[in-house]
Motif scaffolding. Structure first.
Motif, PDB file in Angstrom:
ATOM      1  N   ASP A   1      -4.437  21.649 -14.543  1.00 61.74           N
ATOM      2  CA  ASP A   1      -4.381  20.324 -13.943  1.00 61.74           C
ATOM      3  C   ASP A   1      -3.295  20.341 -12.855  1.00 61.74           C
ATOM      4  OD1 ASP A   1      -4.525  17.412 -13.740  1.00 61.74           O
ATOM      5  OD2 ASP A   1      -2.667  17.389 -14.890  1.00 61.74           O
ATOM      6  N   MET A   2      -3.335  19.358 -11.958  1.00 66.24           N
ATOM      7  CA  MET A   2      -2.323  19.307 -10.899  1.00 66.24           C
ATOM      8  C   MET A   2      -1.238  18.267 -11.193  1.00 66.24           C
ATOM      9  SD  MET A   2      -2.734  18.854  -6.748  1.00 66.24           S
ATOM     10  CE  MET A   2      -3.460  17.210  -6.819  1.00 66.24           C
ATOM     11  N   ASP A   3      -1.580  16.979 -11.162  1.00 64.91           N
ATOM     12  CA  ASP A   3      -0.577  15.925 -11.247  1.00 64.91           C
ATOM     13  C   ASP A   3      -0.059  15.777 -12.667  1.00 64.91           C
ATOM     14  OD1 ASP A   3      -0.943  15.322  -8.512  1.00 64.91           O
ATOM     15  OD2 ASP A   3      -2.717  14.135  -8.997  1.00 64.91           O
TER      16      ASP A   3
ATOM     17  N   HIS B   1       6.114  11.863 -10.972  1.00 66.70           N
ATOM     18  CA  HIS B   1       6.945  10.777 -10.456  1.00 66.70           C
ATOM     19  C   HIS B   1       6.367  10.226  -9.161  1.00 66.70           C
ATOM     20  CE1 HIS B   1      10.284   8.359  -9.129  1.00 66.70           C
ATOM     21  NE2 HIS B   1      10.460   9.119  -8.070  1.00 66.70           N
ATOM     22  N   PHE B   2       5.868  11.108  -8.292  1.00 67.58           N
ATOM     23  CA  PHE B   2       5.275  10.650  -7.035  1.00 67.58           C
ATOM     24  C   PHE B   2       4.137   9.670  -7.302  1.00 67.58           C
ATOM     25  CE2 PHE B   2       1.697  11.053  -4.104  1.00 67.58           C
ATOM     26  CZ  PHE B   2       2.280  10.672  -2.902  1.00 67.58           C
ATOM     27  N   ASP B   3       3.203  10.027  -8.161  1.00 63.98           N
ATOM     28  CA  ASP B   3       2.035   9.192  -8.425  1.00 63.98           C
ATOM     29  C   ASP B   3       2.415   7.896  -9.130  1.00 63.98           C
ATOM     30  OD1 ASP B   3      -0.306  11.139  -7.691  1.00 63.98           O
ATOM     31  OD2 ASP B   3       1.131  12.300  -8.859  1.00 63.98           O
TER      32      ASP B   3
ATOM     33  N   ILE C   1      -4.693   3.802   2.043  1.00 67.33           N
ATOM     34  CA  ILE C   1      -4.037   4.490   0.936  1.00 67.33           C
ATOM     35  C   ILE C   1      -3.525   5.883   1.340  1.00 67.33           C
ATOM     36  CG2 ILE C   1      -4.294   5.340  -1.420  1.00 67.33           C
ATOM     37  CD1 ILE C   1      -4.256   2.288  -1.158  1.00 67.33           C
ATOM     38  N   PRO C   2      -4.318   6.714   2.042  1.00 66.10           N
ATOM     39  CA  PRO C   2      -3.769   8.019   2.453  1.00 66.10           C
ATOM     40  C   PRO C   2      -2.494   7.896   3.276  1.00 66.10           C
ATOM     41  CG  PRO C   2      -6.139   7.998   2.728  1.00 66.10           C
ATOM     42  CD  PRO C   2      -5.746   6.591   2.405  1.00 66.10           C
ATOM     43  N   GLU C   3      -2.462   6.940   4.203  1.00 61.68           N
ATOM     44  CA  GLU C   3      -1.266   6.769   5.033  1.00 61.68           C
ATOM     45  C   GLU C   3      -0.084   6.320   4.191  1.00 61.68           C
ATOM     46  OE1 GLU C   3       1.539   6.597   7.905  1.00 61.68           O
ATOM     47  OE2 GLU C   3      -0.404   7.626   7.938  1.00 61.68           O
ATOM     48  N   LEU C   4      -0.310   5.416   3.251  1.00 55.21           N
ATOM     49  CA  LEU C   4       0.783   4.973   2.381  1.00 55.21           C
ATOM     50  C   LEU C   4       1.298   6.121   1.526  1.00 55.21           C
ATOM     51  CD1 LEU C   4      -0.474   1.452   1.210  1.00 55.21           C
ATOM     52  CD2 LEU C   4       1.287   1.974   2.913  1.00 55.21           C
ATOM     53  N   LYS C   5       0.408   7.009   1.099  1.00 54.50           N
ATOM     54  CA  LYS C   5       0.854   8.184   0.342  1.00 54.50           C
ATOM     55  C   LYS C   5       1.713   9.098   1.209  1.00 54.50           C
ATOM     56  CE  LYS C   5      -2.785   8.576  -3.194  1.00 54.50           C
ATOM     57  NZ  LYS C   5      -2.155   9.134  -4.378  1.00 54.50           N
ATOM     58  N   ARG C   6       1.292   9.308   2.440  1.00 52.19           N
ATOM     59  CA  ARG C   6       2.040  10.194   3.332  1.00 52.19           C
ATOM     60  C   ARG C   6       3.450   9.669   3.603  1.00 52.19           C
ATOM     61  NH1 ARG C   6      -3.157  10.800   5.787  1.00 52.19           N
ATOM     62  NH2 ARG C   6      -3.910  12.952   5.516  1.00 52.19           N
ATOM     63  N   ARG C   7       3.613   8.359   3.630  1.00 45.22           N
ATOM     64  CA  ARG C   7       4.925   7.778   3.920  1.00 45.22           C
ATOM     65  C   ARG C   7       5.973   8.150   2.872  1.00 45.22           C
ATOM     66  NH1 ARG C   7       3.511   1.534   5.789  1.00 45.22           N
ATOM     67  NH2 ARG C   7       2.100   2.087   7.516  1.00 45.22           N
ATOM     68  N   ILE C   8       5.521   8.420   1.649  1.00 42.92           N
ATOM     69  CA  ILE C   8       6.491   8.794   0.602  1.00 42.92           C
ATOM     70  C   ILE C   8       6.238  10.224   0.110  1.00 42.92           C
ATOM     71  CG2 ILE C   8       6.908   6.419  -0.146  1.00 42.92           C
ATOM     72  CD1 ILE C   8       5.071   7.053  -2.586  1.00 42.92           C
TER      73      ILE C   8
ATOM     74  N   LEU D   1       8.448  12.719  -1.903  1.00 38.56           N
ATOM     75  CA  LEU D   1       8.610  12.682  -3.361  1.00 38.56           C
ATOM     76  C   LEU D   1       7.726  13.700  -4.071  1.00 38.56           C
ATOM     77  CD1 LEU D   1       8.705   8.827  -4.079  1.00 38.56           C
ATOM     78  CD2 LEU D   1      10.639  10.405  -3.883  1.00 38.56           C
ATOM     79  N   ILE D   2       6.787  14.310  -3.353  1.00 33.88           N
ATOM     80  CA  ILE D   2       5.912  15.318  -3.964  1.00 33.88           C
ATOM     81  C   ILE D   2       6.730  16.565  -4.268  1.00 33.88           C
ATOM     82  CG2 ILE D   2       3.922  16.818  -3.590  1.00 33.88           C
ATOM     83  CD1 ILE D   2       2.816  14.588  -1.735  1.00 33.88           C
ATOM     84  N   ALA D   3       6.700  17.012  -5.511  1.00 36.92           N
ATOM     85  CA  ALA D   3       7.523  18.156  -5.908  1.00 36.92           C
ATOM     86  C   ALA D   3       6.871  18.925  -7.049  1.00 36.92           C
ATOM     87  CB  ALA D   3       8.914  17.681  -6.349  1.00 36.92           C
ATOM     88  N   LEU D   4       7.078  20.230  -7.045  1.00 41.76           N
ATOM     89  CA  LEU D   4       6.639  21.065  -8.157  1.00 41.76           C
ATOM     90  C   LEU D   4       7.530  20.851  -9.365  1.00 41.76           C
ATOM     91  CD1 LEU D   4       6.025  24.495  -6.388  1.00 41.76           C
ATOM     92  CD2 LEU D   4       4.270  23.070  -7.452  1.00 41.76           C
ATOM     93  N   HIS D   5       6.956  20.979 -10.532  1.00 43.86           N
ATOM     94  CA  HIS D   5       7.758  21.056 -11.739  1.00 43.86           C
ATOM     95  C   HIS D   5       8.537  22.376 -11.760  1.00 43.86           C
ATOM     96  CE1 HIS D   5       6.817  17.516 -13.971  1.00 43.86           C
ATOM     97  NE2 HIS D   5       5.526  17.765 -14.091  1.00 43.86           N
TER      98      HIS D   5
END
Length: 238
Positions: free
Chosen positions: A22-24, A31-33, A87-94, A97-101
């Motif tokens: 799985d990914m997320d 935390h990002f999601d 929604i894609p643009e709003l995701k890109r704005r933050i 916060l996307i990070a690997l465990h």
């Protein structure tokens, strides 16, 4: 006190030739999601509709629940249409916060060194996957990346696993699935996936919760250590 399944319950690594991840929440910090759906999106939705942030969050939560365990839940194009927000643009704005465990690259290297086939299997929409891979460059480790939209069912649905097997040609009896959602693990188990690993800390900002049913780890370092220990013990017996 409840007896939790631990990774010390040995998963026979030598019997596994395909690893489904799985990914997320499993590879990437959820935390990002969680922040996006619970904080960031309600803030923008409240401005659009003249609501308080609390009112917006409650309204959105009710909408989320109507699509749980379905392809629609992860379909950001659906949410863009429904909510009148990009929604894609709003995701890109933050996206910072996307990070690997922790220990994810080491685990992916370990799988490769051990000759396992590696598959990313995610409910995430393809556009979400693209945003994530821009920040967490993990795509090169995998034999194939599969979004649920391509399969036609969400991972919580039994049809997902039979169709995925047809697509990828893996042997369920010799496959490991790692996921942070127990409902997904139960569905995969009922569909014949033999080895199941629960990720107990999908969101690094929240307390871990180990599974009572499945072998459970907070990070992949625990799994690597257990697999190497088992290999070492088996060599001693030869």
């Amino acid at each position: 006190m409840q007896n939790f399944a631990q990774i010390s319950a040995p998963i026979p690594w030598e019997e596994i030739n395909a690893v489904l991840l799985d990914m997320d929440g499993t590879l990437l910090d959820r935390h990002f999601d969680d922040y996006f759906w619970e904080v960031h999106l309600p803030e923008h939705y409240s401005l659009l509709h003249g609501l308080s942030v609390e009112e917006a969050a409650q309204e959105l939560l009710a909408r989320y629940r109507q699509t749980e365990n379905s392809l629609q839940w992860a379909d950001i194009e659906h949410w863009s249409r429904e909510l009148k927000l990009n929604i894609p643009e709003l995701k890109r704005r933050i996206s910072d916060l996307i990070a690997l465990h922790p220990h994810v690259p080491e685990f992916l290297d370990f799988c490769r060194e051990q000759g396992k086939r590696l598959f990313l299997v995610t409910n995430a929409h393809p556009r979400t996957l693209a945003i994530k891979l821009e920040k967490a460059a993990i795509g090169g480790w995998f034999d194939r990346l599969v979004c649920a939209e391509e399969v036609g069912f969400a991972k919580e649905e039994p049809q997902f696993w039979s169709r995925l097997q047809e697509m990828l040609g893996f042997d369920p009896a010799r496959s490991l699935l790692a996921d942070d959602t127990e409902k997904v693990l139960r569905t995969a188990e009922h569909c014949g996936i033999a080895f199941l690993l629960h990720i107990a800390r999908p969101n690094s900002r929240r307390r871990p919760s180990r599974s009572a049913r499945y072998a459970s780890v907070e990070t992949f370092a625990e799994f690597i250590a257990a697999a190497k220990k088992r290999q070492w013990e088996e060599k001693k017996q030869i």
